[in-house]
Design an enzyme around this catalytic site. Sequence first.
Site, short mmCIF file in Angstrom:
data_model
loop_
_atom_site.label_atom_id
_atom_site.label_comp_id
_atom_site.label_asym_id
_atom_site.label_seq_id
_atom_site.Cartn_x
_atom_site.Cartn_y
_atom_site.Cartn_z
N HIS A 37 2.54 -3.27 3.41
CA HIS A 37 3.82 -3.25 4.12
C HIS A 37 3.76 -2.27 5.28
CE1 HIS A 37 6.64 -5.36 1.24
NE2 HIS A 37 5.56 -5.23 0.49
N GLU A 49 7.21 -7.03 10.84
CA GLU A 49 6.39 -6.53 9.74
C GLU A 49 5.60 -7.66 9.07
OE1 GLU A 49 8.65 -4.82 6.57
OE2 GLU A 49 6.88 -4.36 5.35
N HIS A 101 6.66 -9.79 2.69
CA HIS A 101 7.58 -10.65 3.44
C HIS A 101 6.91 -11.97 3.87
CE1 HIS A 101 9.77 -6.90 3.23
NE2 HIS A 101 8.70 -6.31 3.76
N GLU A 129 2.56 1.48 2.45
CA GLU A 129 3.40 1.37 3.65
C GLU A 129 2.55 2.02 4.74
OE1 GLU A 129 6.29 -0.02 4.14
OE2 GLU A 129 7.45 -0.02 2.28
ZN ZN Z 1 8.01 -4.37 3.67
#
Ligand code: ZN
Length: 285
Positions: free
Chosen positions: A173, A118, A80, A249
């Site tokens: 992430h 995030e 992102h 993640e």
């Molecule tokens: Zn993400």
Amino acid sequence: MVAVRRATVPLLLAGALLLTGCSDDAPAAPAPAPVVTRTVTPTPTTASPTSPPPPSPSSSAAVTTAPPAAGKVVVLDPGHNGGNGSHPAEINRPVPAGRGQTKPCNTTGTSTNAGYPEHAFTFDVAQRVGKALAAKGIRVVYTRQDDTGVGPCVDQRAAIGNEARADAVVSIHADGSDSAGANGFHVAYSSPPLNAAQGEPSTRLAQTLRDTMRTSGFSPANYIGANGLSARTDLAGLNLSTRPVALVECGNMRNAAEAARMTSAEGRQQFAAAITAAIEAYLAS
Ligand code: ZN
């Protein structure tokens, strides 16, 4: 978070959409960010000025052995970007995602319930990992240079890894599951593989990340994947890579304990240390 579900609305306006996770590994963005490469030369060991001279001038000088991973190239892809939420048209633009699919250029990502985003987490962790790797003589390339821009798009992020001929590409992430009790990390990899790099090398990279995260004290996810691993067909950054690639993640930002860890600099350093150790172990294997 990569997504199972994705939030494409600015976080502050997302309201109910915040229920979605980080959505998508795809990085996004119109203007491809310039690839910045940094190379750090390990500091040679030197005697202090007050140290006695070497035992014998005739003996060969101490040989400085380069770290095993020196000269390798690692691409770090922080998920992102800080400007994505205010540029919906740009980040929602469909781009190739592999396997004949398209995906939005990028997504906003998720956040903790308190609003820590995030994109800020991934950027900070990637910087910490990159600095540690560079100190070992590894060439580090980032897919984005700051946390205020838009994108780059997921396909562009994959291209950065490919063009750098990376020995390893790691997307970073954090997830955003609102399932009760959902917690833990998981590592995604492309499966079935679309090329040789996505086969054994990427699987080994994912497994090394999983193993090192676990031995570093992080718990595998209890709500997705199996034993901390998740085979995926839908992640553009993985599908479009021609280099060994995996996506971690780090945890669930909606879980109170994990959110607290991610929000603290000390906690982010712990994630970074684990990811750094995993990358070093992979490069040495
Ligand atoms: Zn993400």
